[in-house]
Design a protein around this motif. Sequence first.
Motif, PDB file in Angstrom:
ATOM      1  N   VAL A   1      33.433  69.625  55.760  1.00 27.44           N
ATOM      2  CA  VAL A   1      33.617  68.443  54.912  1.00 27.44           C
ATOM      3  C   VAL A   1      33.049  67.233  55.656  1.00 27.44           C
ATOM      4  O   VAL A   1      33.235  67.105  56.868  1.00 27.44           O
ATOM      5  CB  VAL A   1      35.119  68.230  54.605  1.00 27.44           C
ATOM      6  CG1 VAL A   1      35.337  66.939  53.815  1.00 27.44           C
ATOM      7  CG2 VAL A   1      35.670  69.425  53.823  1.00 27.44           C
TER       8      VAL A   1
ATOM      9  N   LYS B   1      35.147  61.566  54.541  1.00 29.19           N
ATOM     10  CA  LYS B   1      36.164  61.912  53.558  1.00 29.19           C
ATOM     11  C   LYS B   1      37.551  61.777  54.171  1.00 29.19           C
ATOM     12  O   LYS B   1      37.731  61.828  55.384  1.00 29.19           O
ATOM     13  CB  LYS B   1      35.966  63.340  53.048  1.00 29.19           C
ATOM     14  CG  LYS B   1      34.662  63.569  52.305  1.00 29.19           C
ATOM     15  CD  LYS B   1      34.636  62.828  50.972  1.00 29.19           C
ATOM     16  CE  LYS B   1      33.360  63.098  50.214  1.00 29.19           C
ATOM     17  NZ  LYS B   1      33.312  62.381  48.917  1.00 29.19           N
ATOM     18  N   ASP B   2      38.548  61.623  53.307  1.00 29.95           N
ATOM     19  CA  ASP B   2      39.941  61.605  53.730  1.00 29.95           C
ATOM     20  C   ASP B   2      40.538  62.982  53.498  1.00 29.95           C
ATOM     21  O   ASP B   2      40.031  63.757  52.680  1.00 29.95           O
ATOM     22  CB  ASP B   2      40.718  60.545  52.945  1.00 29.95           C
ATOM     23  CG  ASP B   2      42.058  60.247  53.579  1.00 29.95           C
ATOM     24  OD1 ASP B   2      43.055  60.817  53.108  1.00 29.95           O
ATOM     25  OD2 ASP B   2      42.105  59.455  54.536  1.00 29.95           O
TER      26      ASP B   2
ATOM     27  N   GLU C   1      41.087  64.149  50.077  1.00 29.03           N
ATOM     28  CA  GLU C   1      39.894  64.363  49.263  1.00 29.03           C
ATOM     29  C   GLU C   1      39.260  65.734  49.489  1.00 29.03           C
ATOM     30  O   GLU C   1      38.287  66.079  48.811  1.00 29.03           O
ATOM     31  CB  GLU C   1      38.852  63.280  49.565  1.00 29.03           C
ATOM     32  CG  GLU C   1      39.297  61.862  49.278  1.00 29.03           C
ATOM     33  CD  GLU C   1      38.247  60.841  49.670  1.00 29.03           C
ATOM     34  OE1 GLU C   1      37.558  60.334  48.773  1.00 29.03           O
ATOM     35  OE2 GLU C   1      38.105  60.583  50.890  1.00 29.03           O
TER      36      GLU C   1
ATOM     37  N   TYR D   1      36.551  67.694  47.144  1.00 30.97           N
ATOM     38  CA  TYR D   1      35.203  67.874  47.697  1.00 30.97           C
ATOM     39  C   TYR D   1      34.762  69.334  47.579  1.00 30.97           C
ATOM     40  O   TYR D   1      33.615  69.609  47.217  1.00 30.97           O
ATOM     41  CB  TYR D   1      35.158  67.438  49.167  1.00 30.97           C
ATOM     42  CG  TYR D   1      33.802  67.677  49.795  1.00 30.97           C
ATOM     43  CD1 TYR D   1      32.745  66.802  49.559  1.00 30.97           C
ATOM     44  CD2 TYR D   1      33.563  68.804  50.583  1.00 30.97           C
ATOM     45  CE1 TYR D   1      31.491  67.031  50.103  1.00 30.97           C
ATOM     46  CE2 TYR D   1      32.317  69.042  51.133  1.00 30.97           C
ATOM     47  CZ  TYR D   1      31.284  68.150  50.889  1.00 30.97           C
ATOM     48  OH  TYR D   1      30.038  68.395  51.420  1.00 30.97           O
TER      49      TYR D   1
END
Length: 244
Positions: free
Chosen positions: A65, A69-70, A73, A77
């Motif tokens: 990832v 991104k958090d 998320e 994703y």
Amino acid sequence: MCFHTSQTKKVLELENRYDVSLSDSYAREAYDIPRYHLNGFTHPHMLIIPQEKSSVLAHALWGIVPQNKDSEEISDYYKEAVRFGGGLNAQSEKLQEHFIYKKSVKSRRCIIPVTGFFEPHEYEGKKYPYFIKDKNDDVLSLAGIYTIINQVVTFTILTKPASPLFSKIHNKKNRQPVILDKDFEQNWLRADLNEGGINELINLNYNENELKAYTVSRDLFSPLINSDSPSIMEEVKYEGVSIN
């Protein structure tokens, strides 16, 4: 490509094999459960040896990832990334240019221990899975890279153009995972490894005489069948299907 793996070794076996310790002792029982078929598209948790702490086995999500991104998320994703292969594999030829890979390849390389992996072989318009393992049932070290999203580790398996053996097996895409030679696998985690050294390790030809490959049940490809069972690693022969 490498979207399906197997990991049936006990944690202690992996610890002894790589001279590492499990980072989370509470997870030992879970990771001691043999996983005969790990389907990458379900983004399972697997054990890796991360470059930043190469003395441990750390749990990580299969499917890299982006760093921006958090953690909340990640699931969304993965749904979006399925059309790009779900982040399960990374082409080694793109390591220095891809927006995710180039940030990880210098300091976030990893080893993914597996007892084997599955690759598709095409014959007369149908796919037949091959299982590839060490002929002496030792663990195989796949090369990967990872990111850390908050405290969640996500990883991908590196691939490269197929060797003579894998070009027969994976005869449509002609790719294979990067398998690290046992004598050089720890070099993959070295902090001082430069771009030339990285490419050299990726391009080293693994000794194919040390591998065993055979066809298994096509249940591997069925979403309606639980193929995470010992039978999925058993040989199944099909008329006309052979790499010999």
